[in-house]
Write a protein that holds these residues in place. Structure first.
Motif, mmCIF file in Angstrom:
data_model
loop_
_atom_site.group_PDB
_atom_site.id
_atom_site.type_symbol
_atom_site.label_atom_id
_atom_site.label_comp_id
_atom_site.label_asym_id
_atom_site.label_seq_id
_atom_site.Cartn_x
_atom_site.Cartn_y
_atom_site.Cartn_z
ATOM 1 N N ARG A 275 0.848 -1.189 0.000
ATOM 2 C CA ARG A 275 0.000 0.000 0.000
ATOM 3 C C ARG A 275 0.887 1.244 0.000
ATOM 4 O O ARG A 275 1.734 1.402 0.886
ATOM 5 C CB ARG A 275 -0.922 0.021 1.223
ATOM 6 N N MET A 276 0.660 2.147 -0.954
ATOM 7 C CA MET A 276 1.536 3.302 -1.101
ATOM 8 C C MET A 276 1.540 4.176 0.151
ATOM 9 O O MET A 276 2.597 4.678 0.569
ATOM 10 C CB MET A 276 1.087 4.124 -2.309
ATOM 11 N N ASN A 277 0.371 4.366 0.783
ATOM 12 C CA ASN A 277 0.329 5.208 1.984
ATOM 13 C C ASN A 277 1.176 4.604 3.092
ATOM 14 O O ASN A 277 1.890 5.320 3.814
ATOM 15 C CB ASN A 277 -1.114 5.383 2.458
ATOM 16 N N TRP B 245 -4.954 6.792 -1.873
ATOM 17 C CA TRP B 245 -4.115 5.601 -2.058
ATOM 18 C C TRP B 245 -4.676 4.412 -1.281
ATOM 19 O O TRP B 245 -4.740 3.304 -1.792
ATOM 20 C CB TRP B 245 -2.695 5.893 -1.587
ATOM 21 N N SER C 91 -6.166 0.846 -2.666
ATOM 22 C CA SER C 91 -5.546 -0.432 -2.289
ATOM 23 C C SER C 91 -6.578 -1.399 -1.740
ATOM 24 O O SER C 91 -6.539 -2.599 -2.054
ATOM 25 C CB SER C 91 -4.451 -0.186 -1.237
#
Length: 539
Positions: A323-325, A524, A528
């Motif tokens: 997950r980008m966050n 984000w 996800s």
């Protein structure tokens, strides 16, 4: 009180609604009100709900895990004052001593991934007892070691044993406290290990000077024994498998395997049941921080028993870092810890070389940094909770995890300035009082930010709290290992002024990363969740 529909689902009927966050969530503590209760992964009804325990019982849990985290923090730096004596008595080199420290940090940072996965299958208490027993064993063997090789090996064992509390401690707090309380409680909890880097040199110096370097590790054996007994007799497990995403995912896989073995007719019936179930009420679009995945009911859980062989730490870890966050905030957190490790490590050298301080005086000066960290953790955590509550109220009672990061802005302006201030008071050999002030401010402001990012990780990964914190520990351990390896060469080549001016630039990058998550993280995170839902449905 309305009864949740999830209690009427068959073992697999919840599969297609696993990631729903649609209905308004109310915590179990609000069940006295007349509002509906959504029994999602975060708030499903469980037997002996830890969220409903008395404040006295919760405080006892907090004190026990804080005591455990204290020795985890102490074990990192308590050896430093004894290094010269160890080098002399074991006829070794400073390179071997440095290796024992950096490997300890690396292992302590990465082993929580394994401990976390085990705790999500077998519970928190078992992991606490096993890990602390390992720590005690490692400490005792170091205390009687006659070779540096054995010291290095057992310091690795120590690191593995002391590491569990970093991940499982925060997960335990997530088990017993609601999201709007976690910032404050995690701030209190992390004030204990944050004192370790400061108290470690004082205790290590006093024990080494008064007795010998072996007394340092016997002290850790005694402390570990006390904590082990506290967990054995006073700690009640806070883990509830109904609220664990890891447990639920493994359970779903095992249930699917069981259904496949029973034939296709049953699968066809379940598919029809699923299609009818997802129709109806779940159509609104509230995405609250306290909402999460739907859960398989306890009746289905009892049908399949999971064992330690079902533990695989890598899929949960990859689900966190993919997950980008999470990836951005984990990187920021790791760099923040690397800064903290670097400043205490190099400050001890500066005080020894240029101020002619012994181990005890060095520990007393570093106490300023530890006290700053402690106050930053407690006050930053409280401010984080207040900020979340204020923004939630302004948003019509609906919150999302990224709101919490708003509380970091107040410290962002001053942290780079305090780091630069520390850089040049050390470089110019200013009076020690100025060094203490800069250390206090650097500790206070960096941990103010860190406490909010940690609480955010827990809030943004509902049902995966222990793995989220374990991933955080992994990033911290790797970052600190690198910082330990490069800090001294950089300090010797460009001085404290150059080194911590560079760190001030890194701090600005860290702050930009946090702001990026504050403004982009929700988008984000929700993307996800949707991808994970589609992947699950495809299976």
């Amino acid at each position: 009180m309305a009864v949740s529909q999830s209690t009427n689902l068959s073992p697999i009927e919840v599969r297609n609604v696993e990631f729903h966050t649609d209905t308004q969530t109310h915590s179990p503590s609000s069940t006295l009100s007349n509002g509906p209760v959504k029994l999602d992964i975060e708030h499903t009804l469980v037997e002996d709900d830890p969220r409903l325990w008395s404040n006295t019982k919760k405080t006892a849990v907090l004190l026990i895990i804080s005591g455990a985290s204290m020795f985890a923090g102490l074990a990192t730096n308590i050896q430093n004052p004894a290094n010269a004596q160890i080098e002399q008595q074991l006829h070794t080199t400073s390179g071997d001593i440095s290796l024992s420290l950096s490997l300890f940090i690396l292992v302590q940072g990465n082993c929580p991934i394994i401990w976390s996965a085990i705790s999500e299958i077998k519970g928190r208490k078992l992991v606490y007892l096993l890990s602390i027993a390992l720590f005690i064993l490692g400490s005792a063997i170091v205390a009687v070691s006659r070779t540096i090789g054995l010291v290095i090996g057992m310091r690795i064992v120590q690191g593995a044993g002391s590491s569990a509390v970093w991940a499982i401690g925060a997960a335990t707090l997530a088990d017993i406290y609601e999201p709007h309380q976690r910032g404050t409680m995690m701030g209190v909890y992390y004030s204990a290990p944050l004192l370790g880097p400061s108290l470690g040199p004082i205790l290590g110096g006093a024990l080494t000077q008064g007795l010998s370097w072996r007394a340092v590790f016997w002290f850790l054996v005694i402390w570990g024994g006390i904590i082990f007994l506290a967990f054995l007799f006073l700690f009640k497990d806070t883990f509830r498998k109904e609220r664990s995403v890891t447990y639920q995912n493994v359970l779903k896989r095992r249930l699917r395997e069981q259904l496949l073995s029973e034939g296709t007719d049953k699968l066809r019936k379940i598919k029809i049941s699923q299609e009818s179930e997802v129709d109806g009420e779940n159509k609104t679009a509230s995405k609250d921080v306290e909402a999460g995945q739907m859960v398989i009911p306890a009746s289905a859980i009892e049908e399949v028993k999971l064992t330690i062989t079902d533990v695989n730490p890598f899929p949960p870890y990859l689900s966190i870092v993919s997950r980008m966050n999470n990836l951005v905030i984990l990187t920021a957190s790791g760099l923040t810890f690397a800064f903290s490790f670097s400043i205490t490590y190099t400050c001890a050298r500066t005080l020894s070389m240029y101020y002619n301080y012994d181990a005890l005086k060095t520990g007393l000066v570093l106490l300023a940094y530890g006290i700053g960290c402690m106050f930053g953790s407690i006050l930053g955590g409280r401010w984080s909770d207040r900020t979340l509550a204020r923004l939630k109220a302004a948003n019509g009672g609906v919150s999302f995890p990224e709101m919490r990061l708003e509380s970091t802005k107040i410290a962002m302006l001053w942290l780079p300035l305090s780091v630069i201030g520390y850089a040049w008071v050390c470089q110019e050999r200013v009076h020690i009082a100025a060094v203490c002030v800069m250390l206090f401010l650097a500790g206070f402001l960096s941990v103010w930010i860190y406490s909010s990012t940690l609480a955010y990780l827990v809030d943004a990964n509902i049902g995966r709290s222990s793995m989220a914190v374990a991933s955080n520990s992994s990033f911290r351990g790797i970052s600190a290992f690198v910082a330990a390896e490069i800090a001294v060469p950089l300090q010797d080549s460009i001085g404290d002024g150059g080194l911590y001016t560079l760190w001030a630039c890194v701090v600005v990058v860290i702050e930009c990363m946090i702001l990026l998550v504050l403004y982009k993280g929700r988008k984000w995170r929700e993307a996800s969740v949707e991808r994970e839902k589609q992947k699950l449905d495809a299976n």
